[in-house]
Design a protein around this motif. Structure first.
Motif, PDB file in Angstrom:
ATOM      1  N   ILE A  62       0.875  -0.995  -0.012  1.00 15.81           N
ATOM      2  CA  ILE A  62       0.026  -0.027   0.027  1.00 15.81           C
ATOM      3  C   ILE A  62       0.984   1.218   0.063  1.00 15.81           C
ATOM      4  O   ILE A  62       0.614   2.390  -0.620  1.00 15.81           O
ATOM      5  N   GLU A  63       1.907   1.101   0.823  1.00 11.24           N
ATOM      6  CA  GLU A  63       2.778   2.314   0.992  1.00 11.24           C
ATOM      7  C   GLU A  63       3.963   2.572   0.057  1.00 11.24           C
ATOM      8  O   GLU A  63       4.335   3.636  -0.153  1.00 11.24           O
ATOM      9  N   HIS A  64       4.390   1.302  -0.554  1.00 15.35           N
ATOM     10  CA  HIS A  64       5.547   1.443  -1.512  1.00 15.35           C
ATOM     11  C   HIS A  64       4.883   0.386  -2.897  1.00 15.35           C
ATOM     12  O   HIS A  64       5.497  -0.559  -2.801  1.00 15.35           O
ATOM     13  N   ALA A  65       4.042   1.046  -3.692  1.00 13.91           N
ATOM     14  CA  ALA A  65       3.519   0.004  -4.419  1.00 13.91           C
ATOM     15  C   ALA A  65       4.245  -0.208  -5.549  1.00 13.91           C
ATOM     16  O   ALA A  65       4.206  -1.222  -6.336  1.00 13.91           O
ATOM     17  N   ASP A  66       5.615   0.385  -5.712  1.00 18.19           N
ATOM     18  CA  ASP A  66       6.715  -0.106  -6.662  1.00 18.19           C
ATOM     19  C   ASP A  66       7.660  -1.026  -6.047  1.00 18.19           C
ATOM     20  O   ASP A  66       8.902  -1.054  -6.606  1.00 18.19           O
ATOM     21  N   TYR A  67       7.803  -1.290  -4.967  1.00 19.66           N
ATOM     22  CA  TYR A  67       8.551  -2.284  -4.281  1.00 19.66           C
ATOM     23  C   TYR A  67       8.323  -3.917  -4.837  1.00 19.66           C
ATOM     24  O   TYR A  67       7.855  -4.700  -4.357  1.00 19.66           O
ATOM     25  N   VAL A  68       8.895  -3.968  -6.021  1.00 16.72           N
ATOM     26  CA  VAL A  68       8.504  -5.098  -6.991  1.00 16.72           C
ATOM     27  C   VAL A  68       8.731  -6.311  -6.229  1.00 16.72           C
ATOM     28  O   VAL A  68       8.187  -7.245  -6.243  1.00 16.72           O
ATOM     29  N   PRO A  69       9.969  -6.742  -5.455  1.00 14.81           N
ATOM     30  CA  PRO A  69      10.498  -8.049  -4.851  1.00 14.81           C
ATOM     31  C   PRO A  69       9.416  -8.255  -3.920  1.00 14.81           C
ATOM     32  O   PRO A  69       8.914  -9.689  -3.914  1.00 14.81           O
ATOM     33  N   ALA A  70       8.639  -7.523  -3.235  1.00 14.19           N
ATOM     34  CA  ALA A  70       7.566  -7.832  -2.529  1.00 14.19           C
ATOM     35  C   ALA A  70       6.389  -8.678  -3.151  1.00 14.19           C
ATOM     36  O   ALA A  70       5.898  -9.681  -2.493  1.00 14.19           O
ATOM     37  N   TYR A  71       5.936  -8.372  -4.266  1.00 15.66           N
ATOM     38  CA  TYR A  71       5.055  -9.033  -5.130  1.00 15.66           C
ATOM     39  C   TYR A  71       5.331 -10.491  -5.179  1.00 15.66           C
ATOM     40  O   TYR A  71       4.169 -11.316  -5.067  1.00 15.66           O
ATOM     41  N   LEU A  72       6.455 -10.785  -5.581  1.00 12.56           N
ATOM     42  CA  LEU A  72       6.589 -12.331  -5.885  1.00 12.56           C
ATOM     43  C   LEU A  72       6.771 -13.169  -4.750  1.00 12.56           C
ATOM     44  O   LEU A  72       5.882 -13.990  -4.484  1.00 12.56           O
ATOM     45  N   MET A  73       7.410 -12.371  -3.514  1.00 10.85           N
ATOM     46  CA  MET A  73       7.436 -13.252  -2.200  1.00 10.85           C
ATOM     47  C   MET A  73       6.028 -13.340  -1.508  1.00 10.85           C
ATOM     48  O   MET A  73       5.670 -14.407  -1.082  1.00 10.85           O
ATOM     49  N   TYR A  74       5.192 -12.476  -1.601  1.00  8.69           N
ATOM     50  CA  TYR A  74       3.913 -12.293  -1.035  1.00  8.69           C
ATOM     51  C   TYR A  74       2.877 -13.422  -1.776  1.00  8.69           C
ATOM     52  O   TYR A  74       2.306 -14.189  -1.175  1.00  8.69           O
ATOM     53  N   ALA A  75       3.114 -13.269  -3.087  1.00  8.54           N
ATOM     54  CA  ALA A  75       2.199 -14.103  -3.932  1.00  8.54           C
ATOM     55  C   ALA A  75       2.607 -15.594  -3.720  1.00  8.54           C
ATOM     56  O   ALA A  75       1.822 -16.496  -3.534  1.00  8.54           O
ATOM     57  N   GLN A  76       3.948 -16.007  -3.689  1.00  8.78           N
ATOM     58  CA  GLN A  76       4.483 -17.250  -3.171  1.00  8.78           C
ATOM     59  C   GLN A  76       3.700 -17.788  -1.775  1.00  8.78           C
ATOM     60  O   GLN A  76       3.389 -18.937  -1.911  1.00  8.78           O
ATOM     61  N   MET A  77       3.920 -16.861  -0.765  1.00  5.67           N
ATOM     62  CA  MET A  77       3.344 -16.979   0.385  1.00  5.67           C
ATOM     63  C   MET A  77       1.796 -17.426   0.220  1.00  5.67           C
ATOM     64  O   MET A  77       1.320 -18.679   0.694  1.00  5.67           O
ATOM     65  N   LEU A  78       1.158 -16.820  -0.347  1.00  2.29           N
ATOM     66  CA  LEU A  78      -0.503 -16.915  -0.712  1.00  2.29           C
ATOM     67  C   LEU A  78      -0.584 -18.055  -1.207  1.00  2.29           C
ATOM     68  O   LEU A  78      -1.646 -19.016  -0.992  1.00  2.29           O
ATOM     69  N   VAL A  79       0.394 -18.648  -2.357  1.00  2.00           N
ATOM     70  CA  VAL A  79       0.117 -20.108  -3.061  1.00  2.00           C
ATOM     71  C   VAL A  79      -0.117 -20.934  -2.094  1.00  2.00           C
ATOM     72  O   VAL A  79      -0.645 -22.114  -1.957  1.00  2.00           O
ATOM     73  N   GLN A  80       1.204 -20.789  -1.186  1.00  2.70           N
ATOM     74  CA  GLN A  80       1.420 -21.923  -0.269  1.00  2.70           C
ATOM     75  C   GLN A  80       0.093 -22.191   0.787  1.00  2.70           C
ATOM     76  O   GLN A  80      -0.187 -23.146   1.276  1.00  2.70           O
ATOM     77  N   GLN A  81      -0.386 -21.037   1.056  1.00  2.00           N
ATOM     78  CA  GLN A  81      -1.689 -21.175   1.811  1.00  2.00           C
ATOM     79  C   GLN A  81      -2.985 -21.469   0.969  1.00  2.00           C
ATOM     80  O   GLN A  81      -4.005 -21.264   1.399  1.00  2.00           O
ATOM     81  N   GLU A  82      -2.729 -21.674  -0.168  1.00  2.00           N
ATOM     82  CA  GLU A  82      -3.822 -22.292  -1.181  1.00  2.00           C
ATOM     83  C   GLU A  82      -4.679 -20.885  -1.503  1.00  2.00           C
ATOM     84  O   GLU A  82      -6.119 -21.214  -1.477  1.00  2.00           O
ATOM     85  N   ARG A  83      -4.244 -19.735  -1.422  1.00  3.31           N
ATOM     86  CA  ARG A  83      -4.860 -18.606  -1.755  1.00  3.31           C
ATOM     87  C   ARG A  83      -4.877 -17.912  -3.012  1.00  3.31           C
ATOM     88  O   ARG A  83      -4.074 -16.852  -3.315  1.00  3.31           O
ATOM     89  N   LYS A  84      -4.931 -18.947  -3.966  1.00  2.00           N
ATOM     90  CA  LYS A  84      -4.557 -18.515  -5.264  1.00  2.00           C
ATOM     91  C   LYS A  84      -5.127 -17.419  -6.167  1.00  2.00           C
ATOM     92  O   LYS A  84      -4.748 -16.580  -6.720  1.00  2.00           O
ATOM     93  N   VAL A  85      -6.486 -16.738  -5.648  1.00  2.00           N
ATOM     94  CA  VAL A  85      -7.208 -15.829  -6.241  1.00  2.00           C
ATOM     95  C   VAL A  85      -6.450 -14.625  -5.797  1.00  2.00           C
ATOM     96  O   VAL A  85      -6.160 -13.694  -6.564  1.00  2.00           O
TER      97      VAL A  85
END
Length: 107
Positions: free
Chosen positions: A51-74
């Motif tokens: 929210i505060e740093h929308a252009d902090y690109v590395p966070a998107y991949l790591m966050y998405a990977q965590m969500l996938v591990q939690q089966e939160r694919k949407v």
């Protein structure tokens, strides 16, 4: 508690508390929370970071990977789409390709 007696997470929490706008410290804290399997805290830190740093690109991949591990694919797909947009704005083709690859795996 002296700084020497603090564990890595406590040190990162202190950095974030002292410098709440420091994207790198918050990212490190989110990763440390994942490492400690505190996914709720990691989720909170990733959300604030993006929210505060929308252009902090590395966070998107790591966050998405965590969500996938939690089966939160949407949710992961939404995060990846936003990350692709951020990587495109920054002309970061390497990060964009990594984000696109994970998104393709989920489709």
């Amino acid at each position: 508690m002296t700084n020497q007696n603090k564990n890595r997470r406590e040190k990162l929490e202190q950095f974030v508390e002292q410098n709440p706008n420091d994207a790198f410290s918050r990212y490190g804290l989110a990763l440390e929370c994942i490492k400690e399997e505190d996914r709720a805290a990691a989720d909170k830190h990733f959300r604030v970071l993006l929210i505060e740093h929308a252009d902090y690109v590395p966070a998107y991949l790591m966050y998405a990977q965590m969500l996938v591990q939690q089966e939160r694919k949407v949710e992961a797909k939404l995060v990846l789409t936003s990350g692709i947009d951020a990587a495109t704005r920054q002309q970061n083709s390497h990060a964009r390709s990594e984000l696109e690859a994970l998104l393709a795996e989920l489709s």
